[in-house]
Design a protein around this motif. Structure first.
Motif, mmCIF file in Angstrom:
data_model
loop_
_atom_site.group_PDB
_atom_site.id
_atom_site.type_symbol
_atom_site.label_atom_id
_atom_site.label_comp_id
_atom_site.label_asym_id
_atom_site.label_seq_id
_atom_site.Cartn_x
_atom_site.Cartn_y
_atom_site.Cartn_z
ATOM 1 N N LEU A 21 -41.041 19.297 -12.725
ATOM 2 C CA LEU A 21 -39.655 19.487 -13.146
ATOM 3 C C LEU A 21 -39.523 19.297 -14.652
ATOM 4 C CD1 LEU A 21 -37.933 17.305 -10.404
ATOM 5 C CD2 LEU A 21 -38.266 19.788 -10.385
ATOM 6 N N ILE A 23 -36.742 17.740 -17.011
ATOM 7 C CA ILE A 23 -35.579 16.865 -16.900
ATOM 8 C C ILE A 23 -35.081 16.570 -18.308
ATOM 9 C CG2 ILE A 23 -34.783 14.590 -16.148
ATOM 10 C CD1 ILE A 23 -37.135 14.699 -14.076
ATOM 11 N N ASN A 25 -32.284 14.296 -20.539
ATOM 12 C CA ASN A 25 -31.276 13.245 -20.670
ATOM 13 C C ASN A 25 -30.637 13.437 -22.040
ATOM 14 O OD1 ASN A 25 -32.194 12.171 -18.247
ATOM 15 N ND2 ASN A 25 -33.505 10.675 -19.233
ATOM 16 N N HIS A 147 -44.436 17.297 -14.828
ATOM 17 C CA HIS A 147 -43.040 16.969 -15.085
ATOM 18 C C HIS A 147 -42.900 16.648 -16.566
ATOM 19 C CE1 HIS A 147 -42.465 16.573 -10.746
ATOM 20 N NE2 HIS A 147 -43.545 15.809 -10.731
ATOM 21 N N ALA A 163 -33.974 23.889 -17.908
ATOM 22 C CA ALA A 163 -34.274 22.639 -17.205
ATOM 23 C C ALA A 163 -33.874 22.694 -15.736
ATOM 24 C CB ALA A 163 -33.554 21.483 -17.893
ATOM 25 N N ASP A 164 -34.543 21.849 -14.957
ATOM 26 C CA ASP A 164 -34.219 21.710 -13.540
ATOM 27 C C ASP A 164 -33.127 20.677 -13.316
ATOM 28 O OD1 ASP A 164 -36.383 23.406 -12.270
ATOM 29 O OD2 ASP A 164 -37.574 22.064 -13.533
ATOM 30 N N THR A 165 -33.165 19.601 -14.100
ATOM 31 C CA THR A 165 -32.200 18.513 -13.969
ATOM 32 C C THR A 165 -31.734 18.132 -15.360
ATOM 33 O OG1 THR A 165 -33.271 17.669 -11.969
ATOM 34 C CG2 THR A 165 -31.851 16.138 -13.168
ATOM 35 N N VAL A 166 -30.427 18.064 -15.552
ATOM 36 C CA VAL A 166 -29.855 17.661 -16.834
ATOM 37 C C VAL A 166 -28.814 16.584 -16.556
ATOM 38 C CG1 VAL A 166 -28.564 18.389 -18.881
ATOM 39 C CG2 VAL A 166 -30.188 19.978 -17.792
ATOM 40 N N THR A 167 -28.957 15.464 -17.242
ATOM 41 C CA THR A 167 -27.975 14.392 -17.143
ATOM 42 C C THR A 167 -27.383 14.181 -18.522
ATOM 43 O OG1 THR A 167 -29.169 13.311 -15.351
ATOM 44 C CG2 THR A 167 -27.594 11.968 -16.571
#
Length: 188
Positions: A21, A23, A25, A147, A163-167
């Motif tokens: 992934l 990711i 932040n 990852h 991206a697969d996950t963005v916070t």
């Protein structure tokens, strides 16, 4: 109104395949690096091969995270020369970022790691010191199960899209605004 605990699973089990992934932040709030370090520790604890590259902190930095990472035998490398406003030579800072990117890029493409963190990498990307296109191309060509976590404010839209996950960390309240200085071991 208070909500009680779930009595049924609140989601369906994903059916896709497992893969590396990307990711991110990002945001103006605190916790971007801290979250990435927590993930790094979790991965290391599960036997994954990990590495941390910090694009702002310098090689000789001895912050609390560096002491912990050394004790846990997690490889890390400072690639910068500190905050941009303390730099005595921004051209040198840009050169360090570019050279550091080449080291990080080689690690990403090496197949030697399962998780790599590019801490505060959005800054040199946004400043034009590291090519966004090169970063995206490298991510596209990384080993399938690698990852990559990228931290920093103002993540470029193209990176967010990939991206697969963005916070996005957003501040609600911060002690600094009340005049309370940074606390050793808590934040700097």
């Amino acid at each position: 109104m208070s909500q009680g605990p779930h009595t049924e699973k609140p989601y369906q089990k994903p059916t896709g395949e497992r893969r590396g992934l990307v990711i991110i932040n990002t945001g103006n709030g605190k916790g971007k690096t801290t979250a990435a370090l927590g993930l790094l520790m979790r991965a290391q604890g599960r036997g994954l091969r990990t590495r941390l590259f910090q694009f702002i902190k310098h090689e000789g930095a001895k912050f609390g995270e560096h002491r912990s990472l050394a004790a846990l035998n997690i490889p890390f490398e400072g690639l910068g020369d500190g905050f941009s406003w303390t730099s005595k030579d921004l051209d040198n800072s840009a050169g360090l970022a570019q050279a550091g990117w080449e080291v990080a890029k080689a690690a990403i493409l090496s197949q030697d790691y399962d998780l790599i963190v590019l801490d505060e990498a959005t800054y040199p990307i946004n400043w034009g010191w590291i090519s966004l296109e090169d970063v995206l191309e490298t991510l596209r060509n990384r080993p399938r199960n690698l990852h990559v976590v990228i931290t920093g404010r103002r993540a470029p839209e193209a990176l967010i899209e990939y991206a697969d996950t963005v916070t996005e960390m957003q501040p609600v309240k911060h002690a600094f605004q009340a005049g309370i200085p940074a606390q050793r071991g808590i934040e700097h």
